[in-house]
Design a protein around this motif. Structure first.
Motif, PDB file in Angstrom:
ATOM      1  N   ILE A  65     -28.294  -4.769  10.726  1.00 33.27           N
ATOM      2  CA  ILE A  65     -28.731  -3.883  11.798  1.00 33.27           C
ATOM      3  C   ILE A  65     -28.248  -4.382  13.155  1.00 33.27           C
ATOM      4  O   ILE A  65     -28.330  -5.572  13.459  1.00 33.27           O
ATOM      5  N   ASN A  66     -27.755  -3.471  13.971  1.00 34.54           N
ATOM      6  CA  ASN A  66     -27.446  -3.769  15.364  1.00 34.54           C
ATOM      7  C   ASN A  66     -28.747  -3.704  16.159  1.00 34.54           C
ATOM      8  O   ASN A  66     -29.343  -2.625  16.291  1.00 34.54           O
ATOM      9  N   PRO A  67     -29.234  -4.812  16.703  1.00 37.88           N
ATOM     10  CA  PRO A  67     -30.538  -4.799  17.382  1.00 37.88           C
ATOM     11  C   PRO A  67     -30.548  -4.015  18.686  1.00 37.88           C
ATOM     12  O   PRO A  67     -31.622  -3.696  19.194  1.00 37.88           O
ATOM     13  N   ALA A  68     -29.385  -3.686  19.220  1.00 39.01           N
ATOM     14  CA  ALA A  68     -29.332  -2.893  20.453  1.00 39.01           C
ATOM     15  C   ALA A  68     -29.537  -1.408  20.181  1.00 39.01           C
ATOM     16  O   ALA A  68     -29.977  -0.667  21.068  1.00 39.01           O
ATOM     17  N   ARG A  75     -30.649  -7.857  34.427  1.00 44.95           N
ATOM     18  CA  ARG A  75     -30.304  -6.581  33.795  1.00 44.95           C
ATOM     19  C   ARG A  75     -30.310  -6.764  32.281  1.00 44.95           C
ATOM     20  O   ARG A  75     -29.548  -7.570  31.738  1.00 44.95           O
ATOM     21  N   VAL A  76     -31.166  -6.019  31.593  1.00 39.71           N
ATOM     22  CA  VAL A  76     -31.291  -6.091  30.144  1.00 39.71           C
ATOM     23  C   VAL A  76     -30.594  -4.889  29.529  1.00 39.71           C
ATOM     24  O   VAL A  76     -30.775  -3.751  29.988  1.00 39.71           O
ATOM     25  N   GLY A  77     -29.783  -5.130  28.486  1.00 37.19           N
ATOM     26  CA  GLY A  77     -29.090  -4.007  27.862  1.00 37.19           C
ATOM     27  C   GLY A  77     -28.255  -4.436  26.678  1.00 37.19           C
ATOM     28  O   GLY A  77     -28.355  -5.566  26.183  1.00 37.19           O
ATOM     29  N   ASP A  78     -27.422  -3.517  26.223  1.00 33.88           N
ATOM     30  CA  ASP A  78     -26.522  -3.772  25.100  1.00 33.88           C
ATOM     31  C   ASP A  78     -25.563  -4.902  25.475  1.00 33.88           C
ATOM     32  O   ASP A  78     -24.976  -4.907  26.551  1.00 33.88           O
ATOM     33  N   HIS A  80     -34.286  -8.956  16.281  1.00 34.24           N
ATOM     34  CA  HIS A  80     -34.832  -7.962  15.365  1.00 34.24           C
ATOM     35  C   HIS A  80     -36.235  -7.558  15.806  1.00 34.24           C
ATOM     36  O   HIS A  80     -36.840  -8.180  16.703  1.00 34.24           O
ATOM     37  N   GLU A  81     -36.758  -6.540  15.197  1.00 35.98           N
ATOM     38  CA  GLU A  81     -38.038  -5.966  15.596  1.00 35.98           C
ATOM     39  C   GLU A  81     -39.177  -6.983  15.502  1.00 35.98           C
ATOM     40  O   GLU A  81     -40.127  -6.938  16.302  1.00 35.98           O
ATOM     41  N   ASP A 100     -37.988   2.531  23.133  1.00 35.47           N
ATOM     42  CA  ASP A 100     -38.368   2.782  21.740  1.00 35.47           C
ATOM     43  C   ASP A 100     -37.213   2.488  20.792  1.00 35.47           C
ATOM     44  O   ASP A 100     -37.422   2.143  19.630  1.00 35.47           O
ATOM     45  N   THR A 101     -35.998   2.621  21.297  1.00 39.69           N
ATOM     46  CA  THR A 101     -34.804   2.349  20.491  1.00 39.69           C
ATOM     47  C   THR A 101     -34.235   0.991  20.863  1.00 39.69           C
ATOM     48  O   THR A 101     -34.037   0.688  22.034  1.00 39.69           O
ATOM     49  N   GLY A 102     -33.962   0.181  19.867  1.00 39.23           N
ATOM     50  CA  GLY A 102     -33.442  -1.152  20.139  1.00 39.23           C
ATOM     51  C   GLY A 102     -34.563  -2.146  20.380  1.00 39.23           C
ATOM     52  O   GLY A 102     -35.704  -1.785  20.672  1.00 39.23           O
TER      53      GLY A 102
END
Length: 485
Positions: A31-34, A317-320, A333-334, A363-365
């Motif tokens: 799984i891609n966690p982003a 900055r938080v992101g992909d 991971h979740e 909600d996603t990532g």
């Protein structure tokens, strides 16, 4: 190479010099966690595959153990060259399956070339010695010999680095091994196997397997041919593996994480230390076994430290991780997101104040923000359990001995950090803090030429430095007389 469009690693087992796909074997999603999306399927080893891997390593050991050190050294140098050449692609795939920003992933991979080169040099210096005899006509020698087949287990937070450290140490010492890498972030380990394969490593010297961790570890540790266990991960799992290995008197190297205390004294460069620590804590979203994680700040410097730390940390900055603007990626991971939320809730229920962050971002990532809590009591879970994430507890102390007592109160002792401009304070704390590594006024840990390891429940043995081969060698003493007395 265009790291945005390049194909993700083709996942496989690597046994006896062959890459093996699913072919009917059980598989799991990667799984891609982003994004939360599946990006690949990872084949699991069957019990027969595990036996084949051990047998291949055992057979290869009979030759590899006698391969001249200069030849092992040359192979590791070829590996270093291939690491540098393939770093962009390997790093991109680490970002895809582990989540860290691409720049961090590139640094992880590139630094491993130094580890390969260090072991290439040090393996040529595995020396014995001659002990003067008490009797004429007697020669007494001590030699260091490879222990045999090793089983290695590595985690998901630095999938290339932590796997390569074990592989180069084992191979450099003349051992062979079976490696179970992290199923959550497997691409780097498969890429590493391809590097060793292409560098000309004989078949069977390195084998890579995947599967349900408890099942694979039990199978490998109980295999009679396996003589050494090396594990990096949680203390809970490490104790379980150590129990199995200890029952058979098998050698162990255990790096079991920690809960690193940070002592900031009022004579330090407080604001500068705060900004430095904020950047250090950001690395891999705090998912680092040596990350600063319990912050003790002298009461005279407390407010200045919190203000400077928050100014640096909260604005990240938080992101992909593939976005070049990202400064901190998702958690791996979740499960980590849920763990962060639980630690924050517990701390606040015990009276801590939330400075920033505190709740998942999307909600996603698996995105969780940089989070700071002040006034965290010592009995809060956040101060007792390793957070392994971007949640920071900050509390005060009034004198040095109090700070040391609280820093040493936990059963862990991996890394620790001290910030002071006093030479006397630096020496006093370094000599009394219970940790395998102490960083004073900087990070400076986990280099190829320095030992990495902990005390107490943070493990046993070291990786890196001149100590790196100790766990992979046995000592043999030979006393030879020229004739029978």
């Amino acid at each position: 190479m265009d790291t945005k469009t390049a194909q993700y690693e083709t996942l496989a087992l690597y046994i006896g010099g062959r890459f093996l796909g699913a072919n009917g074997r059980p598989e799991q999603d990667v799984i891609n966690p982003a994004t939360g999306e599946a990006i690949a399927r990872l084949p699991h080893a069957t019990p027969k595959d595990l036996d084949d891997a051990v047998n291949a390593a055992s057979e290869a050991f009979q030759t590899w153990r006698h391969t001249p050190a200069i030849e092992r050294s040359a192979l590791l140098r070829r590996v270093a060259s291939l690491i540098r050449e393939r770093a962009p692609q390997i790093a991109r795939n680490i970002t895809l399956d582990q989540g860290k920003p691409l720049a961090e992933a590139v640094l992880e991979v590139q630094s491993c070339a130094e580890h390969a080169e260090w072991h290439a040099e040090e393996c040529r210096r595995i020396y014995g010695r001659v002990i003067p005899a008490r009797t004429p006509g007697v020669q007494q020698t001590v030699s260091r010999e490879p222990i045999g087949v090793c089983a290695a287990f590595t985690p998901w937070n630095f999938p290339f680095n932590l796997s390569l450290r074990k592989v180069v140490a084992a191979l450099g010492a003349g051992c062979t091994l079976v490696l179970k890498g992290p199923e959550d972030s497997p691409s780097a380990v498969v890429a590493m196997a391809r590097i060793f394969h292409d560098a000309g490593l004989p078949a069977g010297c390195l084998n890579v397997v995947w599967g349900v961790p408890s099942e694979v570890s039990s199978h490998l540790i109980n295999a009679p041919a396996v003589r050494k266990i090396s594990f990096t991960g949680s203390a809970t799992v490490g104790k379980q593996l150590a129990s199995m290995a200890g029952a058979q008197m098998k050698r162990m190297t255990m790096e079991l994480g920690g809960h690193s205390p940070v002592l900031v004294f009022d004579d330090a460069d407080v604001e500068q230390a705060a900004r430095f620590l904020a950047r250090t804590k950001t690395r891999n979203a705090g998912q680092v076994c040596m990350a600063p994680s319990r912050f003790f700040v002298h009461e005279k410097a407390y407010e200045r430290f919190v203000d400077a730390f928050a100014a640096e940390y909260a604005s990240l900055r938080v992101g992909d991780g593939l976005d070049p603007q990202t400064q901190m990626g998702p958690l791996a991971h979740e499960r980590r997101v849920q763990a962060m939320q639980s630690l924050v809730t517990d701390a606040r229920e015990r009276g801590a104040s939330l400075v920033c962050g505190g709740n998942r971002l999307t909600d996603t990532g698996c995105f969780f923000p940089p989070t700071i809590l002040t006034g965290v009591p010592d009995d809060a879970r956040l101060m007792v359990e390793e957070p392994f994430g971007p949640v920071v507890p900050i509390t005060t102390f009034s004198n040095t001995d109090e700070a040391l007592a609280r820093a040493n109160a936990l059963p862990y002792g991996l890394a620790s950090y001290v910030f002071t401009n006093s030479i006397a304070t630096a020496e006093y704390t370094a000599n009394r803090i219970e940790a395998g590594m102490v960083g004073i006024n900087h990070f400076g840990l986990a280099l190829a030429e320095t030992p990495l390891g902990g005390v107490k429940e943070s493990g046993m043995g070291s990786e890196g430095g001149i100590e790196t081969f100790d766990g992979y060698l046995v000592t043999k003493f030979v006393s030879q007389a020229s004739r029978v007395p």
